[in-house]
Each structure stands twice: as structure tokens, then as C-alpha cells.
Design a protein around this motif. Structure first.
Motif, PDB file in Angstrom:
ATOM      1  N   GLU A 101       0.877  -1.457  -0.016  1.00  0.00           N
ATOM      2  CA  GLU A 101      -0.300   0.051  -0.088  1.00  0.00           C
ATOM      3  C   GLU A 101       0.861   1.301  -0.065  1.00  0.00           C
ATOM      4  OE1 GLU A 101      -1.979  -0.441   3.686  1.00  0.00           O
ATOM      5  OE2 GLU A 101      -3.703  -1.913   2.746  1.00  0.00           O
ATOM      6  N   ARG A 105      -2.516   4.511   2.332  1.00  0.00           N
ATOM      7  CA  ARG A 105      -3.145   3.003   2.591  1.00  0.00           C
ATOM      8  C   ARG A 105      -4.065   2.406   1.500  1.00  0.00           C
ATOM      9  NH1 ARG A 105      -4.367   2.798   9.206  1.00  0.00           N
ATOM     10  NH2 ARG A 105      -4.696   0.824   8.574  1.00  0.00           N
ATOM     11  N   GLN A 106      -3.695   2.726   0.329  1.00  0.00           N
ATOM     12  CA  GLN A 106      -4.478   2.419  -0.824  1.00  0.00           C
ATOM     13  C   GLN A 106      -3.521   1.633  -1.564  1.00  0.00           C
ATOM     14  OE1 GLN A 106      -7.675   3.225  -1.509  1.00  0.00           O
ATOM     15  NE2 GLN A 106      -7.466   4.051   0.452  1.00  0.00           N
ATOM     16  N   PRO A 107      -3.947   0.329  -2.071  1.00  0.00           N
ATOM     17  CA  PRO A 107      -2.854  -0.594  -2.821  1.00  0.00           C
ATOM     18  C   PRO A 107      -2.395   0.170  -4.129  1.00  0.00           C
ATOM     19  CG  PRO A 107      -5.210  -1.452  -2.357  1.00  0.00           C
ATOM     20  CD  PRO A 107      -5.372  -0.373  -1.940  1.00  0.00           C
TER      21      PRO A 107
END
Length: 485
Positions: A101, A105-107
Motif C-alpha cells: 500500500e 493506505r491504498q493498494p
């Protein structure tokens, strides 16, 4: 047997969850059993730096043309060192922080390529990318490595014996799903993107690639192997798993005794074992003091080391916290995850600092001290493929309180009168997954804690429960032999 283990993480160099513990311990156990085992890892900075990488084995290209270098290092030192391959591709892997991530906190948008390359390299090694060593079995772990069996299945024959593939499901809920247009460029033929392949409700599923194309399948506990064949826990893949049940084996994870042993754990303020339990009492007092909790030996200390997600049943803990405190207990938590759970535990700790501690994040040393000083290990998961924290709790004399599901059902025996009389009881088990069932298990834990002789017997039974990796390694070896046969 020549065995290649393919994983995105490896303890102690890079860990976000239990996958790293398995990836670190299983190769060492196989090597100790006399097998020729190596590991393949992506070139995340922590892995490149920790493996002492020097030798260039080969230069190769991803299916979409990107250049990568396969280098060689080692996990560990001396006679116990396990050879390791690592993929050097800075544009894909050289990023700070979490390996999956971004800072928000995003892929990462290119995760499909980052982990396709891991599977691609595993398949190339199966075909001789390293001229000096060619595996007989490629064992891919979790969705990150799941394309390896697919690449191997579609590789053209080269006149040599084909390496076989084994795929292990660590958690069926995390499948590695990507938009369908990402299939283009992965280097697989169009026929691979169909129901009997990677297609999953119009998306690309890396997990499904492993489940469909691998020669043998395993998962991390016998009970979970049965559960994932049902609609309730099959995550839409239960039909495929039932169809392949003849090649699916549940193998319970072990505990790495070189890392998790209270008798020799340098991270504890004092070591202990079943014959020297005074050290555990000192660990508890030191832990209470360090966390700002009341130093009260009579207060049962419940510890929780977990990803903070609803799957882990932490809403049960929050709802039952008043009952826990009312009966004189304390709670110490270590973990990170969903923001609302982090905030909720922070607020409870702020409201009762002498009874509740919440450490958000992960600290390996603190995790050891929590198990070493805790009285009860909470693992109330809604579902749990295997779980390792309950095994650490058992080994460190902190009987687990668990939901009867997956690996928790396979490792913890409830403290019923008959199981205590038979010397089998090791903890506290609740079922169904309901608040009143959880709180009744809490009350049973308090009741047993107030009966010191019975408590000590249950605790000792758990500490002496066999849990080493050698048993699991022999079961994996049988799976490999079946695949080759």
C-alpha cells in the motif's frame, strides 16, 4: 528433493502478518529434514538489505518487457542458512513503508505487475533460469505468488521433466483481484481468462489462478480446508475447491521454536518454562508497569496481538470490555488496521489507563512481552484460517480464548470439566459467534483464574502441546512427493 518456496514476505526481514512467519520457518524446517530448499522473494528494500544479496544469477524480462535481475543471497547464516533468490526491479519494488500500500493506505496501482513478476520468476526458475539449480517443486504462497502455477501450466514443453506446483491458501478472503484489462500484458494466453481459469465475476483473480492451475493445494489448518469448501466461507470459490478436494490438504502451521520459546526468549525480561513459572509473574509485573497499567498480580491480564479488522472479532472485544473490566480484568492490545477500531481502542485506553492499554502499530519485542506477561490471549476471530497468536499464547502460558473456527478449533481445547479431567484442556472456546457466547467464555476464564491449581494445570498443558514445524514439514514433503508422482 529440490523445492522452491515463493512468497512476498519472510520473517524476520519483512512481516505484515502470519505469512511471513510461515515463509520464514517452513524452508528452515524442510532444510533440517534434508531437503534442498530455496526461497524466491520480491526485491523490497528490507529483503534486499537483509539477504546479503551479491551474486547476479540471471537477467530476464517481464511479459510486458520490463527488465529485472535475479540475484542470490541467503536467509540466516552458517550451516543453517537457506539460499534465497530475490528479484531486483527497483521501479516495481523500491518503495518505502508497507509493501502493498501507499502512504494513504491504498493498494499500489501496479500491484498486478509487481506480483505477476514474482510468479513469472518462479515459473522461469522452474524452467532453468538458474543453470545451476532447477526445482522439482515450486511452492507458491498466498495470492502474491499465485500466478506461478498458471505460468507453469502454460509453459511449452522443453523435453525435460516438468516441475510440479503446490499452492497454499493463507486466507481465502484476500484474493488479489484486479480489473479485467490488467490481464493484458500478464503473458498468459486468452484461454486463461475464463471461468476455468483466472476470471472471477469479470475480474482477474490471482488467487483463482493458484487454485485452478496448481498440481496440489494446501491450506493452513485441517478445519479451514473443510470450511472453504462451503458457501459460508468459500468466498465464491467453494465450488472450485469442492471440485479439487481430492488434491486439497489442510496442514496446521507450526511455531518456530528458534523465535518463540519462553525458556530462551531474549526479548522477555525473564525467561520461564513449566518448571520455572516465577519468571512469568515477573514478566507480567514488568509489562503492567511498562504499559502504565496497575501492577496487580491478582488481575487477569488479557492480551490481544492482531490486525485490527472486523474479521478478527474485535467488535466482540469492544462490546465485552465493560464486562471484562467489571470482573477485575485488564486488557493490553497491540495492532493496527481499520481506523474506527484503532480510534475505539485508543478511546477506551484513555478512559481507563490503569486497566486498558492500546499500542497502535506493530512491535515484535512488545508482542513477545505481551504473550510472556499475559494471562489470557484473545483470538475471537469471525473466521481464522490457522492463527498463530493462539499458538504463541499456548506456548507462553497465556491460555487462548477463541471462537471455534478454522485453526483455532484445531489448536485449542475448551476447559470443560471432562477435558480438564482428561488433561486435554488448554483454553476457552466459544460458539456461536455471538456476544453472549463470547462473554460466557470470558466468565469461564475468570472463574478458572480464581482456582489456581486448575489454572496452572490448564496452562501447563498448553505450554507442553507439541507445535514444532517438523511435523508440518513432513506433511508438506508428502504433498510434494504426491505432486511429483
Amino acid at each position: 528433493m529440490r523445492i522452491l518456496q515463493v512468497s512476498a514476505e519472510l520473517f524476520p526481514l519483512l512481516k505484515t502478518g502470519g505469512l511471513a512467519d510461515v515463509a520464514g520457518a517452513l524452508p528452515a524446517a524442510l532444510a533440517a529434514a534434508g531437503q534442498d530448499v530455496r526461497v524466491l522473494l520480491p526485491g523490497f528494500p528490507a529483503l534486499l538489505n537483509g539477504l546479503g544479496v551479491t551474486d547476479e544469477v540471471a537477467v530476464f524480462h517481464a511479459p510486458w518487457g520490463e527488465r529485472a535481475v535475479l540475484r542470490r543471497g541467503a536467509v540466516g547464516t552458517g550451516a543453517a542458512a537457506v539460499p534465497a533468490y530475490v528479484i531486483e526491479a527497483p521501479a516495481l519494488y523500491d518503495r518505502p513503508g508497507n509493501p502493498y500500500e501507499n502512504a494513504h493506505r491504498q493498494p499500489y496501482d501496479d500491484n498486478h505487475r509487481r506480483f505477476a513478476l514474482l510468479g513469472w520468476a518462479g515459473a522461469l526458475l522452474a524452467r532453468g533460469l538458474d543453470p545451476a539449480w532447477r526445482p522439482e517443486v515450486v511452492h507458491a504462497h498466498d495470492w502474491h505468488a499465485a500466478l506461478a502455477p498458471a505460468y507453469m501450466a502454460f509453459a511449452p514443453a522443453d523435453g525435460r521433466p516438468r516441475a510440479r506446483s503446490v499452492y497454499t491458501v493463507h486466507n481465502l478472503a484476500y484474493q488479489g483481484l484486479f480489473a479485467p484489462w490488467h490481464f493484458v500484458g500478464l503473458g498468459l494466453p486468452g484461454e486463461a481468462f475464463q471461468m476455468n481459469g483466472l476470471e472471477y465475476y469479470g475480474q482477474v483473480s490471482f488467487m483463482k489462478a493458484g487454485l485452478y492451475f496448481a498440481d496440489r493445494l494446501t491450506t493452513v489448518s485441517p478445519t479451514y480446508a473443510q470450511e472453504i469448501q462451503t458457501p459460508a466461507q468459500g468466498c465464491g470459490l467453494d465450488g472450485l475447491l469442492r471440485g479439487r478436494s481430492n488434491v486439497l490438504t489442510g496442514i496446521l502451521n507450526g511455531v518456530d521454536a528458534a523465535v518463540w520459546d519462553p525458556a530462551h526468549d531474549a526479548l522477555l525480561p525473564q525467561t520461564f518454562d513449566t518448571d520455572r513459572m516465577a519468571g512469568k509473574a515477573r514478566c507480567k509485573a514488568a509489562l503492567q508497569q511498562a504499559l502504565g497499567l496497575a501492577v496487580a498480580p491478582e488481575a487477569p491480564l488479557f492480551v490481544l496481538v492482531s490486525r485490527l479488522t472486523e474479521q478478527k472479532g474485535l467488535h466482540r472485544v469492544l462490546e465485552g470490555l465493560d464486562a471484562l473490566l467489571a470482573q477485575g480484568g485488564q486488557l493490553a492490545l497491540l495492532g493496527s488496521g481499520d481506523g474506527w477500531l484503532e480510534d475505539a481502542f485508543r478511546q477506551r485506553a484513555a478512559a481507563a489507563p490503569e486497566a486498558v492499554s492500546a499500542t497502535i502499530g506493530y512491535d515484535e519485542g512488545l508482542a513477545h512481552r505481551l504473550f510472556g506477561g499475559g494471562d489470557v490471549t484473545l483470538v475471537p476471530s469471525m473466521y481464522e484460517p490457522c492463527g498463530l497468536t493462539q499458538m504463541y499464547g499456548l506456548r507462553y502460558g497465556a491460555p487462548p480464548l477463541v471462537h471455534r473456527v478454522g485453526g483455532l478449533a484445531d489448536t485449542v481445547v475448551d476447559s470443560t470439566l471432562e477435558d480438564m479431567a482428561a488433561g486435554r484442556a488448554t483454553g476457552f472456546v466459544f460458539e456461536p459467534f455471538a456476544q453472549d457466547a463470547f462473554e460466557r467464555a470470558l466468565s469461564r476464564a475468570f472463574a478458572l483464574y480464581r482456582r489456581p491449581a486448575d489454572w496452572q494445570r490448564v496452562r501447563a498443558t498448553g505450554m507442553l502441546r507439541p507445535s514444532d514445524w517438523q511435523v508440518a514439514a513432513q506433511q508438506y514433503l508428502q504433498v510434494y512427493q504426491n505432486a511429483v508422482a
